[in-house]
Write an enzyme that holds these catalytic residues in place. Structure first.
Site, PDB file in Angstrom:
ATOM      1  N   HIS A   1     -38.625 -56.558 -34.004  1.00 57.54           N
ATOM      2  CA  HIS A   1     -39.641 -57.468 -34.568  1.00 57.54           C
ATOM      3  C   HIS A   1     -40.796 -56.708 -35.240  1.00 57.54           C
ATOM      4  CE1 HIS A   1     -37.700 -60.931 -32.908  1.00 57.54           C
ATOM      5  NE2 HIS A   1     -37.845 -60.527 -31.656  1.00 57.54           N
TER       6      HIS A   1
ATOM      7  N   ASP B   1     -28.987 -58.921 -31.292  1.00 51.29           N
ATOM      8  CA  ASP B   1     -29.981 -59.561 -30.432  1.00 51.29           C
ATOM      9  C   ASP B   1     -30.046 -61.050 -30.805  1.00 51.29           C
ATOM     10  OD1 ASP B   1     -32.688 -58.684 -28.730  1.00 51.29           O
ATOM     11  OD2 ASP B   1     -32.993 -60.489 -29.966  1.00 51.29           O
TER      12      ASP B   1
ATOM     13  N   HIS C   1     -32.504 -62.924 -31.246  1.00 49.46           N
ATOM     14  CA  HIS C   1     -33.565 -63.259 -32.196  1.00 49.46           C
ATOM     15  C   HIS C   1     -33.387 -62.513 -33.518  1.00 49.46           C
ATOM     16  CE1 HIS C   1     -35.259 -63.857 -28.118  1.00 49.46           C
ATOM     17  NE2 HIS C   1     -35.736 -64.958 -28.676  1.00 49.46           N
TER      18      HIS C   1
ATOM     19  N   ASP D   1     -29.622 -60.910 -25.154  1.00 50.00           N
ATOM     20  CA  ASP D   1     -30.243 -62.212 -24.883  1.00 50.00           C
ATOM     21  C   ASP D   1     -29.471 -63.386 -25.477  1.00 50.00           C
ATOM     22  OD1 ASP D   1     -31.052 -61.154 -27.300  1.00 50.00           O
ATOM     23  OD2 ASP D   1     -33.201 -61.437 -26.965  1.00 50.00           O
TER      24      ASP D   1
HETATM   25 ZN   LIG Z   1     -34.298 -61.021 -28.601  1.00 48.73          ZN
END
Ligand SMILES: [Zn+2]
Length: 346
Positions: free
Chosen positions: A160, A196, A198, A285
């Protein structure tokens, strides 16, 4: 497989984050690493290696030096200006029309260089950040020197974080720093596959206008999932990078029957690109019981992810990202690694 792990991350602990309507202890915590280490030991997989110290030159190839300085000094500034209690997070964010370069106020610096309330600073944060990037660069060197694969087992995660913005537990983009290091050491093309849950908004932003690093991500639809403002399927790169960014967003509740085909699409794009080396942003995740995510993968699906990645036959660097279902995290991450390393049946 060599697994690079340093223990200086333990001091990065004790912050809080927003989760739905509550302020809660961070899901991104040291116990995550303990679970993975324990599972590696249980199944006798991998050879643990200590990170070498790399300094900041490779970091500055991706991140603005002023931003890196901010990360390095944030806690000390907070302690001097605010006090040593608790942890530092931003109280507001520099948005449209209020994004002037900050001065020395830690409040202004946090507003300028962070984009959410999930990047707390405590006394041990900078040591953890540098240990994570050192582990990643040490693992990068192992692959660069000819081994088929290596795993940087590290926290905080990175995908991120962009050139000059921290958020979503991420401060330095470890995978991006490694991709750049491969480029600087002779790779003509590097692919990053981000599994991941996200979207890796930081990685996308860093390489969005470049054709020498392909970014491919499978993630929760931004219409309903963090980071909300990025990760849409129509974001394909721009300028020289046009066509070198591939987002494969999937809805909440996605199981293997839909995840598998998306991963096949992602792998086809990577193969088509013919990279010299692959960097995998390895989060777990997407697991069905993850507390901050909403896909429904089973533990055994992570073995399939590892096997499919191995099928590309590329030198592969795995870099740890997210995964917060702590009790299953060791199993899921190690399943991906053992799936990758299992001998193929011809
Ligand atoms: Zn994540």
């Amino acid at each position: 497989m060599k697994i690079v792990y340093g223990s200086r991350h333990y001091g990065h602990s004790g912050g809080m984050e927003m989760n739905k309507n509550r302020f809660v202890p961070m899901f991104e915590k040291p116990e995550r690493m303990d679970q993975i280490l324990a599972r590696l030991k249980d199944v006798s997989f991998g050879e643990l290696v200590e990170p070498d110290r790399h300094g900041l030159d490779a970091v500055h190839r991706i991140h603005d030096p002023d931003y890196v300085k901010f990360l390095q000094t944030a806690w000390d500034r907070w302690e001097k200006q605010v006090g040593a209690e608790g942890f530092a997070i931003s109280h507001m964010f520099g948005m449209r029309g209020m994004d002037k370069k900050p001065g020395d106020s830690i409040y202004a610096l946090l507003s300028y260089y962070t984009f959410d309330v999930c990047v707390p600073f405590v006394a041990g944060t900078w040591n953890a950040i540098t240990d994570a990037v050192d582990a990643t660069l040490t693992a990068q060197k192992i692959v660069q020197s000819g081994e088929r694969s290596a795993f940087a087992l590290c926290r905080p995660p990175g995908h991120h974080a962009s050139q000059d913005l921290a958020g979503g537990y991420c401060y330095i983009n470890n995978a991006a720093v490694a991709a750049q290091a491969f480029r600087d050491q002779g790779a003509a093309r590097v692919a990053i596959l981000d599994v991941d849950y996200h979207h890796g908004n930081g990685t996308q932003r860093i390489f969005y206008e470049r054709s020498d690093v392909l970014y491919v991500s499978i993630h929760g639809r931004p219409e309903e999932e963090y980071p909300y403002l990025m990760g849409f399927a129509d974001e394909r790169g721009s300028g020289a990078g046009d066509g070198f960014n591939l987002n494969l967003p999937l809805p909440k509740g996605t199981q293997w029957k839909d995840y598998g085909p998306a991963l096949e699409t992602a792998i086809a794009a990577v193969k088509d690109y013919r990279p010299d080396v692959l960097v995998v942003s390895l989060g777990a995740d997407a697991y069905k019981h993850d507390p901050v995510s909403a896909f429904a993968l089973e533990s055994e699906d992570f073995s399939k992810i590892g096997r499919m990645i191995a099928g590309m036959n590329l030198p592969t660097l795995f870099v740890m990202e997210g995964g917060y279902a702590v009790e299953a995290l060791g199993i899921n991450i190690v399943n991906a690694l053992t799936g990758f390393s299992a001998p193929t049946k011809d």
